[in-house]
Design a protein around this motif. Structure first.
Motif, PDB file in Angstrom:
ATOM      1  N   SER A 118       5.365   4.207   1.003  1.00 34.45           N
ATOM      2  CA  SER A 118       4.934   2.866   0.622  1.00 34.45           C
ATOM      3  C   SER A 118       5.297   1.855   1.703  1.00 34.45           C
ATOM      4  N   PHE A 119       4.456   0.831   1.823  1.00 32.66           N
ATOM      5  CA  PHE A 119       4.660  -0.260   2.783  1.00 32.66           C
ATOM      6  C   PHE A 119       4.543  -1.582   2.018  1.00 32.66           C
ATOM      7  N   ASP A 120       5.592  -2.405   2.141  1.00 32.68           N
ATOM      8  CA  ASP A 120       5.627  -3.682   1.437  1.00 32.68           C
ATOM      9  C   ASP A 120       6.015  -4.795   2.395  1.00 32.68           C
ATOM     10  N   ALA A 121       5.726  -6.037   1.961  1.00 30.69           N
ATOM     11  CA  ALA A 121       6.056  -7.199   2.788  1.00 30.69           C
ATOM     12  C   ALA A 121       7.482  -7.677   2.575  1.00 30.69           C
ATOM     13  N   THR A 122       8.059  -7.383   1.408  1.00 30.35           N
ATOM     14  CA  THR A 122       9.395  -7.874   1.084  1.00 30.35           C
ATOM     15  C   THR A 122      10.247  -6.772   0.489  1.00 30.35           C
ATOM     16  N   ASP A 123      11.542  -7.039   0.459  1.00 28.72           N
ATOM     17  CA  ASP A 123      12.462  -6.086  -0.143  1.00 28.72           C
ATOM     18  C   ASP A 123      12.199  -5.967  -1.642  1.00 28.72           C
ATOM     19  N   GLY A 169       9.199   2.810   1.787  1.00 29.50           N
ATOM     20  CA  GLY A 169       9.821   3.776   0.892  1.00 29.50           C
ATOM     21  C   GLY A 169       9.165   5.115   1.116  1.00 29.50           C
ATOM     22  N   CYS A 170       9.854   6.200   0.819  1.00 28.12           N
ATOM     23  CA  CYS A 170       9.218   7.524   0.898  1.00 28.12           C
ATOM     24  C   CYS A 170       9.627   8.336  -0.317  1.00 28.12           C
ATOM     25  N   TYR A 171       8.732   9.259  -0.715  1.00 24.36           N
ATOM     26  CA  TYR A 171       8.868   9.911  -2.008  1.00 24.36           C
ATOM     27  C   TYR A 171       8.341  11.347  -1.907  1.00 24.36           C
ATOM     28  N   GLY A 224       9.337  -6.394  -3.112  1.00 24.81           N
ATOM     29  CA  GLY A 224       8.124  -5.605  -3.262  1.00 24.81           C
ATOM     30  C   GLY A 224       8.395  -4.124  -3.085  1.00 24.81           C
ATOM     31  N   ALA A 225       9.276  -3.786  -2.130  1.00 27.50           N
ATOM     32  CA  ALA A 225       9.630  -2.386  -1.896  1.00 27.50           C
ATOM     33  C   ALA A 225      10.309  -1.786  -3.116  1.00 27.50           C
ATOM     34  N   MET A 226      11.154  -2.573  -3.794  1.00 28.43           N
ATOM     35  CA  MET A 226      11.814  -2.073  -4.992  1.00 28.43           C
ATOM     36  C   MET A 226      10.809  -1.864  -6.128  1.00 28.43           C
ATOM     37  N   ALA A 227       9.786  -2.710  -6.188  1.00 28.92           N
ATOM     38  CA  ALA A 227       8.737  -2.523  -7.195  1.00 28.92           C
ATOM     39  C   ALA A 227       7.966  -1.223  -6.928  1.00 28.92           C
ATOM     40  N   SER A 228       7.662  -0.958  -5.659  1.00 27.48           N
ATOM     41  CA  SER A 228       6.985   0.295  -5.296  1.00 27.48           C
ATOM     42  C   SER A 228       7.870   1.487  -5.626  1.00 27.48           C
ATOM     43  N   VAL A 287       0.855  -1.179   0.000  1.00 24.34           N
ATOM     44  CA  VAL A 287       0.000   0.000   0.000  1.00 24.34           C
ATOM     45  C   VAL A 287       0.895   1.234   0.000  1.00 24.34           C
ATOM     46  N   ASN A 288       0.416   2.284  -0.650  1.00 23.38           N
ATOM     47  CA  ASN A 288       1.183   3.527  -0.748  1.00 23.38           C
ATOM     48  C   ASN A 288       0.241   4.690  -0.463  1.00 23.38           C
ATOM     49  N   PHE A 289       0.559   5.487   0.556  1.00 22.10           N
ATOM     50  CA  PHE A 289      -0.239   6.648   0.928  1.00 22.10           C
ATOM     51  C   PHE A 289       0.505   7.928   0.527  1.00 22.10           C
ATOM     52  N   TYR A 290      -0.254   8.924   0.068  1.00 25.95           N
ATOM     53  CA  TYR A 290       0.386  10.209  -0.233  1.00 25.95           C
ATOM     54  C   TYR A 290      -0.506  11.355   0.209  1.00 25.95           C
ATOM     55  N   GLN A 291       0.124  12.509   0.362  1.00 25.14           N
ATOM     56  CA  GLN A 291      -0.611  13.727   0.676  1.00 25.14           C
ATOM     57  C   GLN A 291       0.064  14.901  -0.024  1.00 25.14           C
TER      58      GLN A 291
END
Length: 584
Positions: free
Chosen positions: A162-167, A443-445, A169-173, A130-134
């Motif tokens: 972004s919040f992922d279960a695996t590393d 991750g943060c963006y 997955g985090a790279m995909a986000s 899941v990925n949240f933004y504001q």
């Protein structure tokens, strides 16, 4: 919109406190006004630009699957203390107390808040990724705010997490956000390119900054034209100095020689000593998280403090004072060295450029003396080797061997792969499929929305003013009748075309002011509307009007074709920008 109904306070003169051209044009074009250092009010046209950039950001975040939220700007200090950033970020934190005396923090970013939410709400792997933004206001206590919106105390920012279960997955986000950022800046009509970057106080182990080339930029970017390499100067690496490090063995032991009054690298290069800078070992004494350390560099290299923090894991570093140097090594700066008198409690770091160095000269740890014939691996205890130097233009790219170049740029966005730094500290864990709990991989963006507005101006202007890309212009078209008297043919035609364009969805401002043509033209060029239609009585008598794309020559077109030509031009520009961003 009619110009007479809008508030566009243009300025003829350059404001005295505006140092760079984009800051000058923000003020001269009537987009913003300064309230105090680092604080700006957006005026009507500035708000229109800001909202257009915001809309592009929002569309691309939604396209990438991120979910919009809105978090408080006022935050309890406890969550900052839990993450460890209450101390590490203290230089930029605004702190205040309420009427009950309780302390609060004004948000410079929201990793702590969103991770607290995740800790309470994300419990299962089925809820990930899941990925949240504001998109909202942020605050940073800039000691020296400058360059208008570039370095302000209050600014508008998009931040996503972004919040992922695996590393994996985090790279995909991360890749989704990286691609979204490329589309965002292309749609804003600017050339922004990603560069490898240091993670800084945000943390994590992988990041890219998005840079807009600009002579007045605050960042140095190292790049290779042929190999595709690009990195912030804080992160950049190369194959090393163009001048090789001396490696010839002398067979002689270190020898002390008097150097009265010599306390700089440059002084030692002069006669009668004539020791080249690349044959000197520079000894720097630093305090890293309250511990004294030594860093050894070639005399012609400069320490990169971002690399020092990354290699040592230190949160805060600073150069030691002269008194601290004296206490640690028994000598003052200018005569420092690591051959002798280095206590075992002081860790010694050496730059890779010194590996295998022989026949070197360094301080003798005795005021007014240096040592020659030094072989670093024979004579100096080195606890850790690493890259600590700042890359220079002309050095070879690691991958291609081609010469690197350096240019100035403005940072408009930054993406980070955070890992589990925040989720572990704030207990944001999830139950995996095997029944075990694991910390979320984050991750943060971030995108500086207000900074992007100014970066567009910095890249898109000429001597007459701003040249807005159509996608972010306050209005796409400016209709300029030269005679605005009631019933005048130019006014009647302008009103007719205005109605047709507005009905077709074109954003138009009608300059209905009773001003001289020169004033109208100059204001239009200064503000930077992409397309202007001039309606004058002489050309109208010939059945023509003047079509003037910003920054281009005037085209005479038939009156009957005016509306259709404008609609076609605007639609083509809209399509061109979206196509350049890879958006249908």
């Amino acid at each position: 919109m009619r110009w007479s109904h809008c508030f566009v306070p243009t300025l003829k003169e350059v404001p005295a406190d505006a140092e760079i051209v984009s800051h000058q044009l923000l003020l001269r074009a009537g987009l913003v006004r300064k309230l105090a250092g680092g604080l700006y009010t957006f005026l009507p046209l500035g708000v229109r630009v800001l909202r257009k950039v915001e809309a592009i950001v929002r569309e691309e975040m939604n396209r990438a699957g991120a979910l919009e939220v809105l978090m408080p700007a006022l935050q309890p200090p406890e969550i900052w203390q839990a993450s460890g950033r209450y101390e590490t970020a203290r230089d930029v934190l605004f702190k205040l107390k309420d009427s009950a005396g309780r302390e609060w923090v004004l948000s410079p970013t929201a990793e702590e808040v969103i991770t607290t939410i995740a800790a309470a709400e994300l419990n299962s792997y089925r809820q990930l990724p899941v990925n949240f933004y504001q998109i909202g206001i942020k605050f940073r206590d800039e000691i020296r705010p400058r360059f208008g919106l570039m370095r302000a105390k209050e600014f508008y920012m998009k931040d996503a997490y972004s919040f992922d279960a695996t590393d994996e997955g985090a790279m995909a986000s991360y890749r989704k956000m990286y691609d979204a950022y490329n589309r965002i800046f292309a749609r804003c009509g600017i050339q922004a390119f990603p560069v490898e970057a240091d993670t800084g106080v945000i943390g994590g182990n992988y990041s890219h900054e998005f840079m807009v080339p600009a002579v007045t930029g605050e960042n140095d970017v190292v790049y290779c034209e042929t190999g595709g390499y690009a990195a912030n100067i804080e992160k950049a690496t190369s194959r090393g100095s163009v001048v090789p490090t001396p490696k010839g063995r002398t067979g002689e032991a270190p020898e002390s020689f008097a150097t009265p009054g010599v306390v700089t690298i440059e002084a030692l290069t002069a006669a009668p000593y004539s020791v080249p800078a690349h044959a000197q070992i520079k000894t720097l004494v630093y305090v890293a998280d309250s511990k004294t350390i030594l860093i050894l560099l070639r005399g012609d290299d400069q320490l990169n403090e971002a690399k020092l923090m990354a290699r040592t894991g230190a949160v805060q570093v600073r150069a030691a004072t002269a008194d601290e140097c004296q206490a640690a090594l028994g000598a003052r700066p200018g005569s420092l060295g690591a051959v002798a008198r280095v206590p075992a409690t002081i860790k010694v770091y050496a730059d890779e450029q010194l590996r295998g160095a022989q026949g070197m000269t360094t301080g003798a740890n005795e005021d007014g003396f240096h040592l020659r014939h030094v072989e670093i691996e024979r004579d100096i205890r080195v606890d850790q080797w690493a890259d600590f130097r700042t890359v220079k233009a002309g050095e070879a790219d690691v991958a291609t061997g081609e010469p690197l170049k350096i240019r100035r740029a403005i940072e408009v966005g930054h993406v980070f792969k955070l890992g589990t730094k925040y989720s572990e500290k704030l207990n944001a864990t999830f139950l995996a499929e095997n029944g075990q709990r694991h910390p979320c991989v984050m991750g943060c963006y971030g995108i500086g929305v207000t900074r992007t507005v100014q970066a567009i101006i910095e890249q898109c202007h000429d001597k007459d003013g701003i040249i807005w890309p159509t996608s972010v212009a306050p209005f796409e078209v400016c209709l300029t009748p030269l005679n605005v008297a009631e019933g005048a043919p130019t006014r009647v035609l302008a009103e007719s075309i205005y109605a047709e364009l507005t009905a077709a969805g074109i954003e138009v401002i009608l300059d209905d002011r009773d001003e001289r043509p020169g004033v109208k033209f100059k204001d239009s060029e200064l503000v930077g509307f992409p397309l202007r239609l001039n309606l004058g009585e002489k050309s109208l008598a010939k059945g023509e009007v003047e079509l003037k794309p910003r920054g281009q020559v005037v085209q005479m077109i038939p009156v009957a074709e005016a509306s259709a030509r404008i609609i076609a031009w605007v639609q083509a520009e809209r399509a061109r920008i979206r196509q350049s961003a890879g958006v249908a």
